[in-house]
Write a protein that holds these residues in place. Structure first.
Motif, short mmCIF file in Angstrom:
data_model
loop_
_atom_site.label_atom_id
_atom_site.label_comp_id
_atom_site.label_asym_id
_atom_site.label_seq_id
_atom_site.Cartn_x
_atom_site.Cartn_y
_atom_site.Cartn_z
N GLY A 103 0.80 -1.22 0.00
CA GLY A 103 0.00 0.00 0.00
C GLY A 103 0.82 1.26 0.00
N THR A 104 2.13 1.13 -0.19
CA THR A 104 3.00 2.30 -0.24
C THR A 104 4.22 1.97 -1.09
N ILE A 105 4.89 2.98 -1.56
CA ILE A 105 6.13 2.76 -2.31
C ILE A 105 7.20 2.31 -1.32
N VAL A 106 7.64 1.08 -1.44
CA VAL A 106 8.62 0.54 -0.49
C VAL A 106 10.00 1.06 -0.85
N PRO A 107 10.98 0.99 0.08
CA PRO A 107 12.31 1.57 -0.14
C PRO A 107 13.05 1.01 -1.35
N ASP A 108 12.67 -0.19 -1.83
CA ASP A 108 13.35 -0.72 -3.01
C ASP A 108 13.17 0.18 -4.23
N TRP A 109 12.06 0.90 -4.27
CA TRP A 109 11.73 1.72 -5.42
C TRP A 109 12.05 3.20 -5.14
N SER A 110 12.32 3.93 -6.19
CA SER A 110 12.41 5.39 -6.11
C SER A 110 11.51 5.98 -7.20
N VAL A 111 10.99 7.19 -6.96
CA VAL A 111 10.08 7.85 -7.92
C VAL A 111 10.56 9.27 -8.16
N GLU A 112 10.34 9.75 -9.37
CA GLU A 112 10.66 11.14 -9.70
C GLU A 112 9.91 11.54 -10.97
N ASP A 113 9.77 12.87 -11.16
CA ASP A 113 9.26 13.44 -12.40
C ASP A 113 10.39 14.28 -12.98
N SER A 114 11.00 13.76 -14.03
CA SER A 114 12.15 14.46 -14.60
C SER A 114 11.75 15.54 -15.61
N ASN A 115 10.44 15.80 -15.74
CA ASN A 115 9.95 16.90 -16.59
C ASN A 115 8.86 17.65 -15.84
N PRO A 116 9.25 18.48 -14.87
CA PRO A 116 8.26 19.13 -14.00
C PRO A 116 7.71 20.45 -14.57
N LEU A 117 7.60 20.57 -15.91
CA LEU A 117 7.12 21.83 -16.49
C LEU A 117 5.71 22.15 -16.04
N ALA A 118 4.89 21.14 -15.84
CA ALA A 118 3.51 21.36 -15.40
C ALA A 118 3.35 21.01 -13.92
N GLY A 119 4.43 21.10 -13.18
CA GLY A 119 4.41 20.69 -11.79
C GLY A 119 4.82 19.22 -11.68
N GLU A 120 5.22 18.85 -10.49
CA GLU A 120 5.69 17.49 -10.30
C GLU A 120 4.52 16.52 -10.19
N ASP A 121 4.57 15.50 -11.00
CA ASP A 121 3.58 14.42 -11.00
C ASP A 121 4.37 13.11 -11.09
N TYR A 122 4.08 12.20 -10.18
CA TYR A 122 4.86 10.97 -10.22
C TYR A 122 4.07 9.80 -9.62
N TRP A 123 4.73 8.65 -9.71
CA TRP A 123 4.10 7.40 -9.34
C TRP A 123 3.78 7.33 -7.85
N GLY A 124 2.71 6.63 -7.56
CA GLY A 124 2.32 6.32 -6.19
C GLY A 124 1.43 5.09 -6.19
N ILE A 125 1.01 4.67 -5.01
CA ILE A 125 0.19 3.47 -4.89
C ILE A 125 -1.28 3.86 -4.89
#
Length: 461
Positions: free
Chosen positions: A37-59
């Motif tokens: 139910g959450t992004i575990v430490p094995d994974w990392s998330v980022e938005d490398s194109n934040p022109l419209a604000g940061e949007d990225y992966w989640g559960i």
């Protein structure tokens, strides 16, 4: 539907897969179903194109292939037009490049295969898509691409991955227009590889003798670096130094596949007490089995029986006179041998006797006594034997050397009397001699007769 291996893993909820014995097999190198139910430490998330604000992966629990959760590319972030939270409207945003990344170390494997389920609803024919990339040596390479969507269903992606992979990236990209779509979900990510190098194991060194039942046999087992890992260990044994080895099993473990830190070896489930030799065989999660060693890993004599022991003196309930009491015994142990004896008198502390088989007791008070003899064998088994006996008090005067004293007195008195008699006799004799020496010589009877008679002839003149 998941492929056979994925279905087995997911259905078992991470339980160990009992792979068949083989020289090579498929190992599960990475598995993620997002059910935490959450992004575990094995994974990392980022938005490398934040022109419209940061949007990225989640559960998200909005859609899932299996279970209750999946990863959604736009779970975190807000709409660039209107400002609503992406998860409230279930739409992705413009100008996204959301990366869901996991580091992998899979050296030692071949034929790497990536499986994942994805659900995608994006602009058809535009610049919105979901991709899979791998990174090696700091350079990223695409290995999967989908644009337009999956048609309101979950699809399975199966992708070959090079052996030198260092990172795996699930990437969602959107352009600056036509963003009124749900975007991409990912679930049940699985990476497998073929492993053909078996693990290693060995039973730990053992003492010469033990008496444990069961005897806990410790072992060490390991797989190669970054390999699938040890699945289970087998214990093989034989009684004696010749003959075939037998796989050790128990009613609760009929396959003899051990994952516990120690293996409870029970002689009653094997060949009984005696000398045993052992080795272990490790099997990894890819099904690779270690070859049996040329010689056993370890050996031990298991002796669960106490030694035999008999007290030969004094007899039970014996009544003994005052004085020194000799306690004697005999002990033996056919398997491990006698280690030592100890004795205890009347509940007192045990006194070591080494391998001696007797002890003298002196100064015992009259009355009842108990002697306990204890025998230890070299495996640590113990046998106690106790004997009760009584010391009988001597009657008044009994035992005192009156007769000898009386004889001695008689000898002394006799000596004194003899000395007195001898001295008196000598004194009397000496007195007689003294009187005789002091008196004049008396005439004899013959001369007195001649002088008194008249018939004697006249003397010549």
């Amino acid at each position: 539907m998941l492929p056979a291996l994925v279905a087995l893993v997911v259905a078992a909820s991470f339980l160990t897969i009992l792979a068949p014995r083989a020289s090579a097999g498929t190992a599960i190198l990475f598995l993620e179903d997002f059910e935490d139910g959450t992004i575990v430490p094995d994974w990392s998330v980022e938005d490398s194109n934040p022109l419209a604000g940061e949007d990225y992966w989640g559960i998200s629990d909005y859609r899932a292939n299996t279970g209750n959760y999946s990863a959604w590319a736009a779970q975190v972030g807000n709409q660039s037009i209107g400002g609503q939270n992406n998860s409230d409207v279930h739409l992705y945003d413009d100008d996204m490049q959301a990366d869901l990344t996991v580091d992998l170390q899979v050296n030692g494997f071949d034929s790497l295969t990536l499986y994942f389920y994805y659900y995608s609803r994006t602009e058809s024919g535009g610049g919105d898509w979901i991709q899979a990339w791998y990174e090696a040596g700091g350079v990223q390479f695409p290995i999967f691409n989908n644009t337009g969507g999956t048609g309101n269903r979950w699809d399975l992606a199966t992708v070959a991955v090079p052996n030198n992979v260092e990172r795996l990236i699930i990437r969602f990209h959107s352009d600056g227009a036509n963003h009124g779509f749900e975007g991409a979900y990912v679930d049940d990510v699985l990476l497998t590889g073929v492993e053909d190098v078996p693990p290693t194991s060995a039973a730990d060194p053992m003492p010469t003798f033990v008496n444990d039942r069961p005897y806990e046999i410790a072992y060490a087992a390991s797989d190669n670096a970054n390999a699938s890992g040890v699945d289970y260990v087998e214990l093989w044994y034989r009684r004696g130094t010749t003959g075939n080895f037998t796989l050790y099993t128990r009613p609760a473990n009929p396959l003899g596949q051990w994952i516990t830190p120690t293996i409870p070896f029970d002689v009653t489930l094997a060949a009984g007490d005696g000398y045993y030799e052992f080795y272990t065989v490790a099997v990894d999660r890819a099904g690779n089995a270690e070859a049996p060693p040329a010689t056993p890993d370890a050996s031990v004599t298991i002796d669960t029986l106490s030694p035999t022991l008999t007290v030969t003196s004094p007899q039970a309930d014996a009544v003994l006179p005052e004085g020194t009491v000799n306690v004697s015994w005999q002990g033996a142990d056919a398997l491990s041998g006698i280690d030592r004896f100890e004795t205890s008198l009347d509940g007192g502390a045990f006194v070591g006797a080494g391998l001696a088989t007797s002890r003298d007791l002196s100064g015992l008070a009259a009355g009842s006594h108990t002697i306990v003899v204890r025998a230890y064998d070299r495996a640590g088994n113990v046998r106690d034997v106790s004997v009760d006996f009584t010391i009988q008090a001597a009657a008044p005067g009994e035992g005192f050397p009156w007769l000898w004293i009386l004889l001695l007195l008689l000898v002394v008195i006799g000596g004194i009397l003899f000395f007195l008699w001898w001295r008196r006799d000598r004194e009397e004799k000496e007195a007689v001699k003294a009187v005789e020496k002091a008196a004049p010589e008396a005439p004899t009877e013959a001369s007195e007769g001649r002088e008194g008679r008249g018939d004697e002839p006249p003397r010549e003149t």
